[in-house]
Design a protein around this motif. Structure first.
Motif, PDB file in Angstrom:
ATOM      1  N   GLY A 242      83.653  51.545 -26.556  1.00 34.50           N
ATOM      2  CA  GLY A 242      82.674  52.030 -25.799  1.00 34.50           C
ATOM      3  C   GLY A 242      81.290  52.090 -25.025  1.00 34.50           C
ATOM      4  N   GLN A 243      80.930  50.999 -26.412  1.00 36.64           N
ATOM      5  CA  GLN A 243      78.996  50.951 -26.425  1.00 36.64           C
ATOM      6  C   GLN A 243      78.622  49.945 -25.697  1.00 36.64           C
ATOM      7  OE1 GLN A 243      78.131  49.694 -30.460  1.00 36.64           O
ATOM      8  NE2 GLN A 243      75.638  50.876 -29.834  1.00 36.64           N
ATOM      9  N   ILE A 244      79.875  49.302 -25.482  1.00 37.11           N
ATOM     10  CA  ILE A 244      79.004  47.664 -23.984  1.00 37.11           C
ATOM     11  C   ILE A 244      79.996  48.536 -23.082  1.00 37.11           C
ATOM     12  CG2 ILE A 244      78.709  46.710 -26.766  1.00 37.11           C
ATOM     13  CD1 ILE A 244      80.531  44.674 -25.461  1.00 37.11           C
ATOM     14  N   THR A 245      80.343  49.145 -22.290  1.00 31.89           N
ATOM     15  CA  THR A 245      81.500  48.712 -20.633  1.00 31.89           C
ATOM     16  C   THR A 245      80.211  49.441 -20.236  1.00 31.89           C
ATOM     17  OG1 THR A 245      82.419  50.768 -21.411  1.00 31.89           O
ATOM     18  CG2 THR A 245      83.748  49.752 -22.465  1.00 31.89           C
ATOM     19  N   GLN A 246      80.191  49.637 -19.905  1.00 26.96           N
ATOM     20  CA  GLN A 246      78.163  50.450 -19.296  1.00 26.96           C
ATOM     21  C   GLN A 246      77.842  48.938 -18.633  1.00 26.96           C
ATOM     22  OE1 GLN A 246      77.623  52.258 -21.727  1.00 26.96           O
ATOM     23  NE2 GLN A 246      79.788  52.668 -22.314  1.00 26.96           N
ATOM     24  N   PHE A 247      77.350  48.048 -19.669  1.00 26.52           N
ATOM     25  CA  PHE A 247      76.819  47.655 -18.726  1.00 26.52           C
ATOM     26  C   PHE A 247      76.899  46.441 -17.886  1.00 26.52           C
ATOM     27  CE2 PHE A 247      74.848  48.951 -22.879  1.00 26.52           C
ATOM     28  CZ  PHE A 247      74.281  48.656 -23.102  1.00 26.52           C
ATOM     29  N   PRO A 248      76.136  45.923 -16.804  1.00 27.58           N
ATOM     30  CA  PRO A 248      74.255  46.488 -17.401  1.00 27.58           C
ATOM     31  C   PRO A 248      74.084  47.653 -17.158  1.00 27.58           C
ATOM     32  CG  PRO A 248      74.642  44.967 -14.953  1.00 27.58           C
ATOM     33  CD  PRO A 248      76.104  45.110 -15.724  1.00 27.58           C
ATOM     34  N   VAL A 249      72.973  48.495 -16.964  1.00 30.08           N
ATOM     35  CA  VAL A 249      72.292  49.270 -17.015  1.00 30.08           C
ATOM     36  C   VAL A 249      71.223  49.769 -16.717  1.00 30.08           C
ATOM     37  CG1 VAL A 249      74.324  50.674 -18.879  1.00 30.08           C
ATOM     38  CG2 VAL A 249      71.578  50.254 -19.649  1.00 30.08           C
ATOM     39  N   PHE A 250      70.781  51.085 -15.421  1.00 36.50           N
ATOM     40  CA  PHE A 250      69.727  51.173 -15.399  1.00 36.50           C
ATOM     41  C   PHE A 250      69.091  52.082 -16.071  1.00 36.50           C
ATOM     42  CE2 PHE A 250      66.082  53.221 -13.606  1.00 36.50           C
ATOM     43  CZ  PHE A 250      66.095  52.752 -12.042  1.00 36.50           C
ATOM     44  N   ARG A 251      68.435  52.139 -16.923  1.00 35.48           N
ATOM     45  CA  ARG A 251      67.594  52.785 -18.400  1.00 35.48           C
ATOM     46  C   ARG A 251      67.030  53.711 -17.708  1.00 35.48           C
ATOM     47  NH1 ARG A 251      65.625  51.384 -24.135  1.00 35.48           N
ATOM     48  NH2 ARG A 251      66.029  53.456 -25.246  1.00 35.48           N
TER      49      ARG A 251
ATOM     50  N   MET B 227      89.680  49.381 -22.627  1.00 34.49           N
ATOM     51  CA  MET B 227      88.735  50.242 -22.483  1.00 34.49           C
ATOM     52  C   MET B 227      88.189  50.139 -20.508  1.00 34.49           C
ATOM     53  SD  MET B 227      86.591  51.440 -25.571  1.00 34.49           S
ATOM     54  CE  MET B 227      86.355  53.608 -24.327  1.00 34.49           C
ATOM     55  N   ASP B 228      88.770  50.087 -19.688  1.00 31.09           N
ATOM     56  CA  ASP B 228      87.996  50.235 -18.395  1.00 31.09           C
ATOM     57  C   ASP B 228      86.697  49.834 -18.697  1.00 31.09           C
ATOM     58  OD1 ASP B 228      90.101  51.959 -17.373  1.00 31.09           O
ATOM     59  OD2 ASP B 228      89.421  53.320 -17.315  1.00 31.09           O
ATOM     60  N   ILE B 229      86.522  48.751 -17.792  1.00 30.10           N
ATOM     61  CA  ILE B 229      84.594  48.417 -16.939  1.00 30.10           C
ATOM     62  C   ILE B 229      84.302  49.519 -16.307  1.00 30.10           C
ATOM     63  CG2 ILE B 229      83.465  46.766 -15.913  1.00 30.10           C
ATOM     64  CD1 ILE B 229      85.388  45.798 -17.988  1.00 30.10           C
ATOM     65  N   ASP B 230      82.489  50.308 -16.823  1.00 33.35           N
ATOM     66  CA  ASP B 230      82.352  51.163 -16.026  1.00 33.35           C
ATOM     67  C   ASP B 230      81.087  50.687 -15.722  1.00 33.35           C
ATOM     68  OD1 ASP B 230      82.412  53.842 -15.721  1.00 33.35           O
ATOM     69  OD2 ASP B 230      80.557  54.557 -17.230  1.00 33.35           O
ATOM     70  N   GLY B 231      80.726  49.483 -16.256  1.00 34.62           N
ATOM     71  CA  GLY B 231      79.293  49.095 -15.380  1.00 34.62           C
ATOM     72  C   GLY B 231      78.929  49.232 -13.970  1.00 34.62           C
ATOM     73  N   PRO B 232      77.544  48.827 -13.648  1.00 32.36           N
ATOM     74  CA  PRO B 232      76.666  49.283 -13.818  1.00 32.36           C
ATOM     75  C   PRO B 232      76.304  50.884 -14.146  1.00 32.36           C
ATOM     76  CG  PRO B 232      76.132  48.856 -11.348  1.00 32.36           C
ATOM     77  CD  PRO B 232      77.908  48.204 -11.985  1.00 32.36           C
ATOM     78  N   ASP B 233      76.031  51.397 -15.141  1.00 29.96           N
ATOM     79  CA  ASP B 233      75.440  52.616 -14.953  1.00 29.96           C
ATOM     80  C   ASP B 233      74.350  52.900 -15.222  1.00 29.96           C
ATOM     81  OD1 ASP B 233      76.423  55.651 -15.746  1.00 29.96           O
ATOM     82  OD2 ASP B 233      77.843  55.010 -17.064  1.00 29.96           O
ATOM     83  N   ILE B 234      74.088  54.580 -16.052  1.00 32.78           N
ATOM     84  CA  ILE B 234      72.765  54.895 -16.211  1.00 32.78           C
ATOM     85  C   ILE B 234      72.609  55.412 -17.632  1.00 32.78           C
ATOM     86  CG2 ILE B 234      71.285  56.621 -15.848  1.00 32.78           C
ATOM     87  CD1 ILE B 234      72.835  57.361 -13.139  1.00 32.78           C
TER      88      ILE B 234
END
Length: 304
Positions: A240-249, A295-302
């Motif tokens: 699940g480490q990369i499912t959220q990208f791109p991310v607003f950090r 795993m679900d696509i969760d991007g973009p995320d924070i």
């Protein structure tokens, strides 16, 4: 008789192909399942698992700030899955996420015409494709990441390639990721032949190899160290480490690609990061993406 032989031969060929495809995926699938079991065991009860998994974390913190009984798909949101305090902050920010404008800008880029009349929509007719990257391209004999695919589209149409870490690239990927999320897509990475299997193994080797003057690996933090606190932050899990990208950090105050984050991690290990469109970087992403299969696509995320 001849028709029966032809049919039997064709059936045998299809069976062999299916078996071969399964063989190429077998080790990767074993890796993925073992990782799922490891993280589920680790976060079943962090306080009880202190001596085994969290030797440097206080009992009070493990008892008060860590969720219990986490399962595979819970890790889709990274550290927010198990840090109660961070999750509450995360959910508050998600009420009005700072990346909504980026999605709109990415959609505008999707339909914007190139000088030759084509557009990114020509290369990506279905925008809900974030979970299909990276993949091994048999013709190119190389892994194609989402970032390299976007720049390939631009280059092939006579356009200037984009910065691989932020700006238009991150905005466009935010649109693709959001389209994929809205379509309910999951990561679906294939390992179809020996060359693809080798690319996966190369990425795995990079992830687990200690390097740099600190003698650390990606796995040091995100397998063995997953869930442990470094300064004020808890470390994420490989699955699940990369499912959220791109991310607003929040640290960047900006949207960034996966390559931007990976480069920063490698530098933190005390070494020079591979170029964003290099084979080494793409193979690393190939391994990581396979480990998030299903795993679900969760991007973009924070992220902090």
């Amino acid at each position: 008789m001849l028709s029966k032989i032809v049919k039997s031969t064709a059936l045998l060929a299809l069976t062999v192909c299916a078996l071969n495809a399964s063989d190429f995926t077998a080790q990767a699938e074993k890796d993925r399942i073992e990782a799922i079991k490891y993280f589920e065991a680790k976060f079943a009860d962090p306080a009880k698992n202190k001596d085994k998994f969290f030797p440097y974390t206080t009992e009070a913190e493990l008892e008060n700030d860590y969720e219990k009984n986490l399962k595979h798909h819970d890790f889709n949101i990274g550290t927010y899955a198990y840090s109660k305090d961070a999750k509450s902050q995360y959910e508050a920010i998600k009420e009005m996420p700072p990346y909504e404008d980026a999605i709109d800008e990415g959609e505008a880029l999707y339909t914007k015409k190139f000088a030759n009349g084509n557009s990114l929509a020509t290369c990506f007719p279905d925008p809900a494709v974030a979970g299909n990257y990276p993949f091994y391209d048999d013709k190119k004999k190389d892994v194609v990441s989402l970032t390299s695919a976007v720049n390939d589209c631009l280059r092939d149409n006579g356009e200037k390639e984009w910065n691989t870490k932020k700006g238009d690239m991150a905005n466009f990927q935010a649109f693709l990721a959001n389209s994929s999320k809205e379509a309910g897509k999951k990561f679906d990475i294939k390992i179809q032949n020996e060359a693809a299997q080798k690319a996966y193994e190369n990425g795995k080797e990079f992830y687990y190899t200690q390097r740099g003057y600190l003698k650390m690996s990606c796995a040091t933090c995100h397998v063995q160290g997953a869930g442990q606190r470094v300064r004020n932050e808890k470390l994420s899990t490989l699955t699940g480490q990369i499912t959220q990208f791109p991310v607003f950090r929040l640290k960047w105050d900006d949207l960034g690609t996966l390559e931007r984050r990976l480069s920063g991690c490698v530098v933190d290990q005390g070494q020079v990061a591979p170029k964003d469109e290099s084979t080494q970087m793409k193979e690393l992403i190939y391994f990581m993406a396979y480990m998030s299969n299903g795993m679900d696509i969760d991007g973009p995320d924070i992220r902090k």
